[in-house]
Design an enzyme around this catalytic site. Structure first.
Site, PDB file in Angstrom:
ATOM      1  N   ASP A  67       0.503  -1.420  -0.082  1.00 33.38           N
ATOM      2  CA  ASP A  67       0.640  -0.203   0.243  1.00 33.38           C
ATOM      3  C   ASP A  67       0.844   1.243   0.416  1.00 33.38           C
ATOM      4  O   ASP A  67       1.875   1.190   0.075  1.00 33.38           O
ATOM      5  CB  ASP A  67      -0.835  -0.413   1.390  1.00 33.38           C
ATOM      6  CG  ASP A  67      -0.450  -0.291   2.645  1.00 33.38           C
ATOM      7  OD1 ASP A  67       0.735  -0.328   2.451  1.00 33.38           O
ATOM      8  OD2 ASP A  67      -0.643  -0.736   3.384  1.00 33.38           O
ATOM      9  N   ASN A 135      -7.822  -3.273  14.489  1.00 39.61           N
ATOM     10  CA  ASN A 135      -9.088  -3.289  14.246  1.00 39.61           C
ATOM     11  C   ASN A 135      -8.955  -4.528  13.128  1.00 39.61           C
ATOM     12  O   ASN A 135     -10.546  -4.537  12.460  1.00 39.61           O
ATOM     13  CB  ASN A 135      -9.824  -1.909  13.587  1.00 39.61           C
ATOM     14  CG  ASN A 135      -9.686  -1.481  12.249  1.00 39.61           C
ATOM     15  OD1 ASN A 135      -7.955  -2.300  11.449  1.00 39.61           O
ATOM     16  ND2 ASN A 135      -9.394  -0.740  11.644  1.00 39.61           N
ATOM     17  N   HIS A 137      -6.885  -4.861   9.865  1.00 43.32           N
ATOM     18  CA  HIS A 137      -7.534  -4.711   9.135  1.00 43.32           C
ATOM     19  C   HIS A 137      -6.431  -5.324   8.074  1.00 43.32           C
ATOM     20  O   HIS A 137      -5.236  -5.740   8.820  1.00 43.32           O
ATOM     21  CB  HIS A 137      -7.319  -3.058   8.753  1.00 43.32           C
ATOM     22  CG  HIS A 137      -5.902  -2.569   9.113  1.00 43.32           C
ATOM     23  ND1 HIS A 137      -5.974  -1.561   9.911  1.00 43.32           N
ATOM     24  CD2 HIS A 137      -5.338  -2.368   8.567  1.00 43.32           C
ATOM     25  CE1 HIS A 137      -5.021  -0.566  10.405  1.00 43.32           C
ATOM     26  NE2 HIS A 137      -3.849  -1.451   9.276  1.00 43.32           N
ATOM     27  N   GLU A 142      -9.759  -1.786   5.218  1.00 45.10           N
ATOM     28  CA  GLU A 142     -10.371  -1.746   6.720  1.00 45.10           C
ATOM     29  C   GLU A 142     -11.544  -2.654   6.471  1.00 45.10           C
ATOM     30  O   GLU A 142     -11.864  -2.729   5.348  1.00 45.10           O
ATOM     31  CB  GLU A 142     -10.367  -0.104   6.697  1.00 45.10           C
ATOM     32  CG  GLU A 142      -9.442   0.880   6.295  1.00 45.10           C
ATOM     33  CD  GLU A 142      -8.512   1.097   8.101  1.00 45.10           C
ATOM     34  OE1 GLU A 142      -8.549   0.108   8.275  1.00 45.10           O
ATOM     35  OE2 GLU A 142      -7.874   2.285   8.115  1.00 45.10           O
TER      36      GLU A 142
HETATM   37  C1  GLP Z   1      -0.315  -0.577   8.519  1.00 42.09           C
HETATM   38  C2  GLP Z   1      -0.319  -1.377   7.224  1.00 42.09           C
HETATM   39  C3  GLP Z   1      -0.520  -2.433   7.187  1.00 42.09           C
HETATM   40  C4  GLP Z   1       0.264  -3.167   9.081  1.00 42.09           C
HETATM   41  C5  GLP Z   1      -0.750  -2.155   9.722  1.00 42.09           C
HETATM   42  C6  GLP Z   1      -0.040  -2.214  11.783  1.00 42.09           C
HETATM   43  O1  GLP Z   1      -1.676   0.340   8.789  1.00 42.09           O
HETATM   44  N1  GLP Z   1      -1.007  -0.236   6.203  1.00 42.09           N
HETATM   45  O2  GLP Z   1      -0.098  -3.000   6.950  1.00 42.09           O
HETATM   46  O3  GLP Z   1      -0.233  -3.980   9.464  1.00 42.09           O
HETATM   47  O4  GLP Z   1      -0.460  -0.294   9.821  1.00 42.09           O
HETATM   48  O5  GLP Z   1       0.934  -1.410  11.662  1.00 42.09           O
HETATM   49  P1  GLP Z   1       1.819  -2.154  12.537  1.00 42.09           P
HETATM   50  O6  GLP Z   1       2.545  -2.618  12.325  1.00 42.09           O
HETATM   51  O7  GLP Z   1       2.151  -0.480  13.521  1.00 42.09           O
HETATM   52  O8  GLP Z   1       0.952  -2.310  13.827  1.00 42.09           O
END
Ligand code: GLP
Length: 240
Positions: A67, A135, A137, A142
Protein backbone atom coordinates in the site's frame (compact mmCIF):
# COMPACT_ATOMS: atom_id res chain seq x y z
CA UNK A 1 -3.74 -22.37 8.39
CA UNK A 2 -0.55 -22.80 10.38
CA UNK A 3 -0.07 -20.91 13.66
CA UNK A 4 3.38 -20.44 15.14
CA UNK A 5 3.65 -18.88 18.61
CA UNK A 6 7.03 -17.54 19.72
CA UNK A 7 8.35 -15.76 22.78
CA UNK A 8 8.68 -12.19 21.56
CA UNK A 9 8.90 -9.86 18.56
CA UNK A 10 12.61 -10.61 18.11
CA UNK A 11 11.83 -14.30 17.56
CA UNK A 12 8.92 -13.44 15.25
CA UNK A 13 11.29 -11.34 13.10
CA UNK A 14 13.88 -14.14 13.02
CA UNK A 15 11.33 -16.79 12.05
CA UNK A 16 9.86 -14.66 9.23
CA UNK A 17 13.37 -13.89 7.93
CA UNK A 18 14.22 -17.60 7.92
CA UNK A 19 11.14 -18.32 5.80
CA UNK A 20 12.06 -15.58 3.31
CA UNK A 21 15.73 -16.61 3.11
CA UNK A 22 14.67 -20.20 2.44
CA UNK A 23 12.20 -19.08 -0.23
CA UNK A 24 14.88 -17.03 -2.03
CA UNK A 25 17.28 -19.99 -1.87
CA UNK A 26 14.65 -22.14 -3.57
CA UNK A 27 13.74 -19.42 -6.08
CA UNK A 28 16.30 -16.63 -6.51
CA UNK A 29 13.83 -14.62 -8.64
CA UNK A 30 11.21 -14.70 -5.87
CA UNK A 31 8.34 -12.20 -6.15
CA UNK A 32 8.05 -10.91 -2.60
CA UNK A 33 5.13 -8.91 -1.24
CA UNK A 34 6.10 -6.56 1.59
CA UNK A 35 4.35 -4.57 4.32
CA UNK A 36 5.16 -1.45 6.27
CA UNK A 37 4.58 -0.86 9.99
CA UNK A 38 6.47 -1.42 13.22
CA UNK A 39 5.79 -5.18 13.43
CA UNK A 40 7.89 -5.95 10.37
CA UNK A 41 10.93 -3.92 11.49
CA UNK A 42 12.64 -6.84 13.33
CA UNK A 43 12.11 -8.92 10.18
CA UNK A 44 13.77 -6.25 8.03
CA UNK A 45 16.69 -6.00 10.48
CA UNK A 46 17.18 -9.76 10.13
CA UNK A 47 17.04 -9.58 6.34
CA UNK A 48 19.67 -6.82 6.37
CA UNK A 49 21.99 -8.78 8.66
CA UNK A 50 21.40 -11.92 6.59
CA UNK A 51 22.44 -9.95 3.51
CA UNK A 52 25.51 -8.51 5.25
CA UNK A 53 26.53 -12.01 6.33
CA UNK A 54 26.17 -13.35 2.78
CA UNK A 55 23.23 -15.62 3.63
CA UNK A 56 20.85 -13.94 1.21
CA UNK A 57 21.10 -12.33 -2.20
CA UNK A 58 18.32 -10.05 -3.44
CA UNK A 59 19.77 -9.36 -6.89
CA UNK A 60 17.07 -11.34 -8.73
CA UNK A 61 14.21 -10.70 -6.30
CA UNK A 62 11.25 -8.42 -7.16
CA UNK A 63 9.19 -6.72 -4.47
CA UNK A 64 5.66 -5.33 -4.40
CA UNK A 65 4.54 -3.32 -1.39
CA UNK A 66 0.98 -3.62 -0.20
CA UNK A 67 0.00 0.00 0.00
CA UNK A 68 0.85 3.68 -0.26
CA UNK A 69 -0.69 6.94 0.85
CA UNK A 70 -2.65 8.80 -1.80
CA UNK A 71 -1.34 12.23 -2.82
CA UNK A 72 0.96 12.39 0.17
CA UNK A 73 2.59 15.63 -1.02
CA UNK A 74 5.42 15.38 1.47
CA UNK A 75 7.77 12.52 0.57
CA UNK A 76 8.76 12.15 4.23
CA UNK A 77 5.49 10.42 5.06
CA UNK A 78 5.31 8.04 2.12
CA UNK A 79 5.52 4.31 2.72
CA UNK A 80 8.03 4.04 -0.12
CA UNK A 81 10.31 6.28 1.93
CA UNK A 82 9.68 4.09 4.99
CA UNK A 83 10.76 1.01 3.01
CA UNK A 84 13.76 2.81 1.53
CA UNK A 85 15.00 3.84 4.99
CA UNK A 86 14.31 0.56 6.75
CA UNK A 87 15.24 -2.01 4.11
CA UNK A 88 15.81 -1.14 0.47
CA UNK A 89 18.84 1.10 0.79
CA UNK A 90 20.59 -1.54 2.91
CA UNK A 91 20.29 -4.55 0.59
CA UNK A 92 21.03 -5.33 -3.06
CA UNK A 93 17.58 -5.23 -4.64
CA UNK A 94 17.58 -3.85 -8.18
CA UNK A 95 15.85 -0.47 -8.16
CA UNK A 96 13.68 -1.37 -11.12
CA UNK A 97 12.46 -4.47 -9.27
CA UNK A 98 11.07 -2.47 -6.35
CA UNK A 99 7.37 -1.84 -6.99
CA UNK A 100 5.10 0.62 -5.26
CA UNK A 101 1.61 1.86 -5.87
CA UNK A 102 2.01 5.33 -7.32
CA UNK A 103 0.51 7.55 -4.61
CA UNK A 104 1.44 10.66 -6.56
CA UNK A 105 -0.73 9.75 -9.55
CA UNK A 106 -3.99 11.71 -9.32
CA UNK A 107 -5.72 9.11 -11.43
CA UNK A 108 -5.89 6.43 -8.74
CA UNK A 109 -7.75 4.00 -11.02
CA UNK A 110 -4.88 4.08 -13.45
CA UNK A 111 -2.28 3.62 -10.69
CA UNK A 112 -4.18 0.63 -9.26
CA UNK A 113 -4.80 -1.02 -12.61
CA UNK A 114 -1.21 -0.77 -13.68
CA UNK A 115 -0.08 -2.23 -10.32
CA UNK A 116 -2.28 -5.30 -10.74
CA UNK A 117 -0.98 -5.65 -14.28
CA UNK A 118 2.60 -5.47 -13.13
CA UNK A 119 2.02 -8.14 -10.45
CA UNK A 120 0.51 -10.41 -13.13
CA UNK A 121 3.40 -9.75 -15.51
CA UNK A 122 5.78 -10.95 -12.80
CA UNK A 123 3.82 -14.20 -12.52
CA UNK A 124 2.04 -13.25 -9.28
CA UNK A 125 3.35 -12.86 -5.75
CA UNK A 126 5.16 -15.93 -4.44
CA UNK A 127 5.37 -14.91 -0.80
CA UNK A 128 3.37 -12.11 0.81
CA UNK A 129 4.31 -10.62 4.19
CA UNK A 130 1.44 -9.07 6.17
CA UNK A 131 0.98 -7.21 9.42
CA UNK A 132 -2.41 -6.65 10.99
CA UNK A 133 -4.09 -3.55 12.37
CA UNK A 134 -5.68 -3.81 15.81
CA UNK A 135 -9.07 -3.42 14.07
CA UNK A 136 -8.23 -6.45 11.92
CA UNK A 137 -7.21 -4.60 8.77
CA UNK A 138 -4.64 -6.01 6.37
CA UNK A 139 -2.72 -3.64 4.10
CA UNK A 140 -5.21 -0.74 4.11
CA UNK A 141 -8.29 -2.94 3.78
CA UNK A 142 -10.30 -1.53 6.63
CA UNK A 143 -13.30 -3.32 8.23
CA UNK A 144 -16.05 -3.48 5.60
CA UNK A 145 -13.65 -4.50 2.82
CA UNK A 146 -14.92 -7.48 0.87
CA UNK A 147 -13.38 -10.83 0.02
CA UNK A 148 -13.13 -10.02 -3.67
CA UNK A 149 -11.84 -6.46 -3.34
CA UNK A 150 -9.06 -5.48 -5.72
CA UNK A 151 -6.33 -2.84 -5.65
CA UNK A 152 -8.06 0.51 -5.11
CA UNK A 153 -8.21 3.87 -3.41
CA UNK A 154 -9.62 3.71 0.14
CA UNK A 155 -10.51 6.12 2.92
CA UNK A 156 -8.52 5.39 6.06
CA UNK A 157 -10.28 5.05 9.40
CA UNK A 158 -9.51 7.63 12.08
CA UNK A 159 -7.89 4.91 14.21
CA UNK A 160 -5.56 3.83 11.41
CA UNK A 161 -4.54 7.42 10.76
CA UNK A 162 -3.81 7.86 14.48
CA UNK A 163 -1.90 4.56 14.70
CA UNK A 164 0.35 5.57 11.85
CA UNK A 165 1.21 9.00 13.22
CA UNK A 166 4.25 7.44 14.89
CA UNK A 167 5.91 7.08 11.49
CA UNK A 168 5.48 10.66 10.40
CA UNK A 169 8.44 12.95 10.61
CA UNK A 170 6.08 15.81 9.93
CA UNK A 171 2.74 16.05 11.73
CA UNK A 172 1.33 18.77 9.47
CA UNK A 173 -0.23 16.58 6.84
CA UNK A 174 -1.82 13.24 7.62
CA UNK A 175 -3.19 11.48 4.54
CA UNK A 176 -6.83 10.43 4.77
CA UNK A 177 -6.74 8.24 1.67
CA UNK A 178 -4.48 5.47 0.50
CA UNK A 179 -4.04 3.02 -2.34
CA UNK A 180 -4.03 -0.61 -1.29
CA UNK A 181 -3.93 -4.09 -2.73
CA UNK A 182 -7.37 -5.59 -2.24
CA UNK A 183 -8.16 -8.68 -0.22
CA UNK A 184 -8.80 -10.61 -3.44
CA UNK A 185 -5.42 -9.44 -4.74
CA UNK A 186 -3.64 -10.50 -1.54
CA UNK A 187 -5.31 -13.92 -1.53
CA UNK A 188 -3.80 -14.63 -4.96
CA UNK A 189 -0.31 -14.78 -3.43
CA UNK A 190 1.01 -18.34 -3.39
CA UNK A 191 2.02 -18.19 0.27
CA UNK A 192 1.19 -15.65 2.97
CA UNK A 193 2.87 -15.02 6.31
CA UNK A 194 1.13 -12.71 8.79
CA UNK A 195 3.14 -11.29 11.68
CA UNK A 196 1.51 -9.99 14.85
CA UNK A 197 3.11 -8.97 18.13
CA UNK A 198 1.82 -7.34 21.29
CA UNK A 199 -1.32 -7.59 23.43
CA UNK A 200 -3.05 -4.84 21.44
CA UNK A 201 -3.24 -7.25 18.48
CA UNK A 202 -4.66 -10.22 20.47
CA UNK A 203 -8.33 -9.49 19.73
CA UNK A 204 -7.77 -8.97 16.00
CA UNK A 205 -5.74 -12.20 15.89
CA UNK A 206 -8.48 -14.09 17.72
CA UNK A 207 -11.21 -12.74 15.41
CA UNK A 208 -9.11 -13.59 12.35
CA UNK A 209 -8.43 -17.19 13.34
CA UNK A 210 -11.29 -18.36 15.54
CA UNK A 211 -14.32 -16.54 14.07
CA UNK A 212 -15.97 -17.17 10.72
CA UNK A 213 -14.60 -15.04 7.87
CA UNK A 214 -16.39 -11.72 8.02
CA UNK A 215 -15.79 -8.29 6.57
CA UNK A 216 -15.76 -6.76 10.05
CA UNK A 217 -12.32 -8.39 10.41
CA UNK A 218 -10.67 -8.30 6.97
CA UNK A 219 -7.81 -10.58 8.11
CA UNK A 220 -10.35 -13.36 8.78
CA UNK A 221 -10.63 -13.83 5.00
CA UNK A 222 -7.14 -15.34 5.14
CA UNK A 223 -8.87 -18.53 6.35
CA UNK A 224 -9.82 -18.96 2.69
CA UNK A 225 -6.18 -19.29 1.66
CA UNK A 226 -4.49 -22.69 1.41
CA UNK A 227 -1.02 -21.65 2.48
CA UNK A 228 -1.06 -19.08 5.25
CA UNK A 229 1.10 -18.95 8.36
CA UNK A 230 0.37 -16.70 11.37
CA UNK A 231 3.62 -15.95 13.23
CA UNK A 232 2.70 -14.55 16.64
CA UNK A 233 4.37 -13.67 19.86
CA UNK A 234 2.85 -14.88 23.15
CA UNK A 235 1.06 -11.59 23.75
CA UNK A 236 -0.67 -11.51 20.36
CA UNK A 237 -1.76 -15.14 20.81
CA UNK A 238 -3.12 -14.76 24.34
CA UNK A 239 -6.83 -14.98 23.39
CA UNK A 240 -6.50 -18.06 21.15
C1 GLP B 1 -0.55 -0.07 8.52
C2 GLP B 1 -0.19 -0.88 7.29
C3 GLP B 1 -0.47 -2.34 7.48
C4 GLP B 1 0.11 -2.82 8.81
C5 GLP B 1 -0.50 -2.06 9.93
C6 GLP B 1 0.02 -2.49 11.29
O1 GLP B 1 -1.89 0.28 8.55
N1 GLP B 1 -0.86 -0.43 6.10
O2 GLP B 1 0.06 -3.07 6.40
O3 GLP B 1 -0.14 -4.18 8.95
O4 GLP B 1 -0.21 -0.69 9.75
O5 GLP B 1 1.05 -1.66 11.73
P1 GLP B 1 1.99 -1.97 12.94
O6 GLP B 1 2.85 -3.11 12.53
O7 GLP B 1 2.79 -0.71 13.13
O8 GLP B 1 1.13 -2.28 14.11
Amino acid sequence: MEIIVLKNKKEVGEKAATIIIEAIKNKPSLVLGLASGSTVLPLYENLISGYNEGKINFSKVSTFNLDEYFLYEDDKISLSRFMEENLFKKINLKEEEIHFLDGEEENSLLACKSYEKSIKKHGGIDLQVLGIGWNGHIAFNEPGSTLNSRTRKVKLSETTIKDNIKFFHSSKFLPKYALTMGIGTILEAKKIILLATGKHKAKAVYNSIRKNPDKRTPASFLQRHKNVVFILDKDASEKL
